[in-house]
Motif scaffolding. Structure first.
Motif, PDB file in Angstrom:
ATOM      1  N   GLU A   1       0.834  -1.208   0.000  1.00 25.17           N
ATOM      2  CA  GLU A   1       0.000   0.000   0.000  1.00 25.17           C
ATOM      3  C   GLU A   1       0.869   1.259   0.000  1.00 25.17           C
ATOM      4  N   PRO A   2       0.844   2.073  -1.072  1.00 23.63           N
ATOM      5  CA  PRO A   2       1.740   3.237  -1.138  1.00 23.63           C
ATOM      6  C   PRO A   2       1.454   4.293  -0.093  1.00 23.63           C
ATOM      7  N   THR A   3       0.185   4.402   0.349  1.00 21.81           N
ATOM      8  CA  THR A   3      -0.135   5.421   1.341  1.00 21.81           C
ATOM      9  C   THR A   3       0.572   5.157   2.661  1.00 21.81           C
ATOM     10  N   LEU A   4       0.766   3.894   2.998  1.00 18.80           N
ATOM     11  CA  LEU A   4       1.471   3.585   4.230  1.00 18.80           C
ATOM     12  C   LEU A   4       2.942   3.981   4.128  1.00 18.80           C
ATOM     13  N   TYR A   5       3.555   3.741   2.979  1.00 21.48           N
ATOM     14  CA  TYR A   5       4.937   4.204   2.786  1.00 21.48           C
ATOM     15  C   TYR A   5       5.000   5.722   2.851  1.00 21.48           C
ATOM     16  N   ARG A   6       4.019   6.381   2.232  1.00 23.79           N
ATOM     17  CA  ARG A   6       3.992   7.853   2.252  1.00 23.79           C
ATOM     18  C   ARG A   6       3.885   8.383   3.673  1.00 23.79           C
ATOM     19  N   ASN A   7       2.921   7.850   4.429  1.00 24.50           N
ATOM     20  CA  ASN A   7       2.692   8.374   5.767  1.00 24.50           C
ATOM     21  C   ASN A   7       3.860   8.081   6.698  1.00 24.50           C
ATOM     22  N   ARG A   8       4.448   6.880   6.576  1.00 24.84           N
ATOM     23  CA  ARG A   8       5.617   6.597   7.395  1.00 24.84           C
ATOM     24  C   ARG A   8       6.772   7.500   6.980  1.00 24.84           C
ATOM     25  N   GLY A   9       6.885   7.775   5.693  1.00 33.32           N
ATOM     26  CA  GLY A   9       7.928   8.690   5.224  1.00 33.32           C
ATOM     27  C   GLY A   9       7.751  10.085   5.787  1.00 33.32           C
ATOM     28  N   ILE A  10       6.511  10.555   5.884  1.00 37.63           N
ATOM     29  CA  ILE A  10       6.256  11.872   6.465  1.00 37.63           C
ATOM     30  C   ILE A  10       6.666  11.887   7.933  1.00 37.63           C
ATOM     31  N   ALA A  11       6.283  10.851   8.664  1.00 37.64           N
ATOM     32  CA  ALA A  11       6.657  10.779  10.080  1.00 37.64           C
ATOM     33  C   ALA A  11       8.176  10.782  10.234  1.00 37.64           C
TER      34      ALA A  11
ATOM     35  N   LEU B   1      10.752  13.704  11.939  1.00 38.07           N
ATOM     36  CA  LEU B   1      11.668  13.340  13.014  1.00 38.07           C
ATOM     37  C   LEU B   1      13.134  13.480  12.601  1.00 38.07           C
ATOM     38  N   GLY B   2      13.376  13.984  11.396  1.00 40.03           N
ATOM     39  CA  GLY B   2      14.745  14.178  10.923  1.00 40.03           C
ATOM     40  C   GLY B   2      15.406  12.924  10.404  1.00 40.03           C
ATOM     41  N   GLN B   3      14.652  11.873  10.183  1.00 40.01           N
ATOM     42  CA  GLN B   3      15.194  10.614   9.670  1.00 40.01           C
ATOM     43  C   GLN B   3      15.083  10.624   8.142  1.00 40.01           C
ATOM     44  N   TYR B   4      15.907  11.470   7.514  1.00 41.38           N
ATOM     45  CA  TYR B   4      15.689  11.774   6.104  1.00 41.38           C
ATOM     46  C   TYR B   4      16.020  10.616   5.168  1.00 41.38           C
ATOM     47  N   ASP B   5      17.024   9.832   5.477  1.00 44.28           N
ATOM     48  CA  ASP B   5      17.349   8.714   4.599  1.00 44.28           C
ATOM     49  C   ASP B   5      16.214   7.690   4.585  1.00 44.28           C
ATOM     50  N   GLY B   6      15.700   7.356   5.759  1.00 43.73           N
ATOM     51  CA  GLY B   6      14.569   6.438   5.824  1.00 43.73           C
ATOM     52  C   GLY B   6      13.336   7.022   5.166  1.00 43.73           C
ATOM     53  N   ALA B   7      13.118   8.317   5.375  1.00 39.77           N
ATOM     54  CA  ALA B   7      11.977   8.984   4.747  1.00 39.77           C
ATOM     55  C   ALA B   7      12.086   8.922   3.235  1.00 39.77           C
ATOM     56  N   LEU B   8      13.278   9.165   2.711  1.00 43.02           N
ATOM     57  CA  LEU B   8      13.461   9.134   1.264  1.00 43.02           C
ATOM     58  C   LEU B   8      13.174   7.747   0.709  1.00 43.02           C
ATOM     59  N   SER B   9      13.617   6.714   1.411  1.00 44.87           N
ATOM     60  CA  SER B   9      13.348   5.350   0.967  1.00 44.87           C
ATOM     61  C   SER B   9      11.846   5.086   0.891  1.00 44.87           C
ATOM     62  N   ASP B  10      11.113   5.460   1.944  1.00 42.26           N
ATOM     63  CA  ASP B  10       9.668   5.245   1.958  1.00 42.26           C
ATOM     64  C   ASP B  10       8.965   6.062   0.877  1.00 42.26           C
ATOM     65  N   LEU B  11       9.321   7.322   0.764  1.00 45.23           N
ATOM     66  CA  LEU B  11       8.626   8.206  -0.169  1.00 45.23           C
ATOM     67  C   LEU B  11       8.930   7.842  -1.615  1.00 45.23           C
ATOM     68  N   THR B  12      10.136   7.355  -1.876  1.00 48.50           N
ATOM     69  CA  THR B  12      10.466   6.908  -3.231  1.00 48.50           C
ATOM     70  C   THR B  12       9.594   5.731  -3.638  1.00 48.50           C
ATOM     71  N   LEU B  13       9.407   4.790  -2.714  1.00 50.18           N
ATOM     72  CA  LEU B  13       8.532   3.646  -2.998  1.00 50.18           C
ATOM     73  C   LEU B  13       7.089   4.105  -3.196  1.00 50.18           C
ATOM     74  N   ALA B  14       6.643   5.048  -2.369  1.00 45.35           N
ATOM     75  CA  ALA B  14       5.280   5.565  -2.513  1.00 45.35           C
ATOM     76  C   ALA B  14       5.098   6.251  -3.856  1.00 45.35           C
ATOM     77  N   ALA B  15       6.078   7.053  -4.261  1.00 42.30           N
ATOM     78  CA  ALA B  15       5.982   7.780  -5.528  1.00 42.30           C
ATOM     79  C   ALA B  15       6.025   6.848  -6.720  1.00 42.30           C
TER      80      ALA B  15
END
Length: 288
Positions: free
Chosen positions: A105-115, A119-133
């Motif tokens: 589900e891409p929305t879950l990757y998106r929302n976890r990426g936002i969180a 929290l300043g966890q940009y590498d993890g956020a980028l990984s999640d948001l890239t999958l969502a996109a």
């Protein structure tokens, strides 16, 4: 990012749901169904309380448990409780992964990426948001969040691309133009930044954030005299935003009116003491 229009916060005013479609729990247990209903109604605090009760009280199948954690994460994200939201999403992912599966589900990757981003966890956020996109390339909130993360990682050209996508998706939203204007400034393209900021003001001439962005881009384009009236309008609209007061001070300084700029630099710092650019200018002008 020194602009007062925090990108993620701006994103949340768009009509984009924070919860995935399947976050409706579909469970008849009272706390579970009531939590789902509260989330639908936007009562996020009550939704979080009820969904936690649901997790404690109900006998849930795997997909139901994932749905409840997803709904809980959405409620917590809407409350800006980013650490708790991240933990809820991590539980949802863990349930899938411990059973040898993979979340789709891409929305879950998106929302976890936002969180993670908040929290300043940009590498993890980028990984999640890239999958969502990759799965949902036209989701506005994903593209905005990608732009925020790219800026945080100093990948400014990629931020421009993400915000350009947002402009094409939401051309009537001033935040799209403000975001791209800021990204253009980051790559040194002041002319296009001014054009985008001007478009934001055209869409909402009374919006303090839009006026401030046009003020600031004009200052960066060495047009402080043109910027000053816009800075004054921005401060009149949003007198207690540090970045807006700072822009006004910068315009006055650029015009040689330092006596007027000094108290405004102090005021900006008092309003936003954690902003590095505002703090730097305050210290430069008050502690020479």
């Amino acid at each position: 990012m020194r602009f007062p229009a925090a990108l993620a916060a701006l994103a949340l005013i768009l009509p984009v749901s924070l919860a995935p479609a399947q976050a409706q729990t579909g469970i008849e247990t009272p706390s579970c169904s009531a939590g789902s209903a509260a989330l639908d109604l936007g009562d996020h605090e009550e939704a979080a309380r009820l969904l936690r009760e649901c997790l404690d009280a109900a006998e849930l199948e795997m997909n139901q448990e994932i749905a409840v954690y997803a709904a809980l994460g959405a409620a917590l994200l809407a409350q800006q409780d980013y650490q708790a939201a991240l933990e809820a999403y991590n539980f949802a992912f863990a349930i899938v992964e411990t059973r040898g599966g993979r979340m789709v589900e891409p929305t879950l990757y998106r929302n976890r990426g936002i969180a993670r981003s908040e929290l300043g966890q940009y590498d993890g956020a980028l990984s999640d948001l890239t999958l969502a996109a990759r799965a949902a390339p036209d989701d506005t909130l994903t593209q905005i969040s990608l732009g925020v993360v790219y800026q945080a990682l100093d990948r400014d050209a990629e931020a421009v691309v993400a915000f350009d996508h947002v402009v094409r998706l939401e051309p009537d939203w001033i935040g799209a133009w403000i975001n791209r204007a800021g990204a253009f400034l980051d790559v040194g393209m002041t002319g296009p930044a001014v054009d985008d900021a001007r478009r934001a003001v055209e869409l909402d001439p009374a919006d303090g954030n839009a006026l401030n962005m046009l003020c600031w881009t004009l200052i960066q384009d060495d047009r402080a005299a043109t910027a000053l009236p816009l800075c004054e309008q921005a401060v009149a609209a949003e007198p207690d935003v540090g970045a807006i007061v700072h822009s006004h001070a910068a315009a006055l300084e650029a015009l040689g009116r330092m006596d007027e700029a000094l108290p405004l630099y102090r005021r900006a710092w008092q309003l936003s003491p954690d902003d590095p650019e505002i703090t730097e200018d305050y210290e430069r002008t008050h502690n020479p």
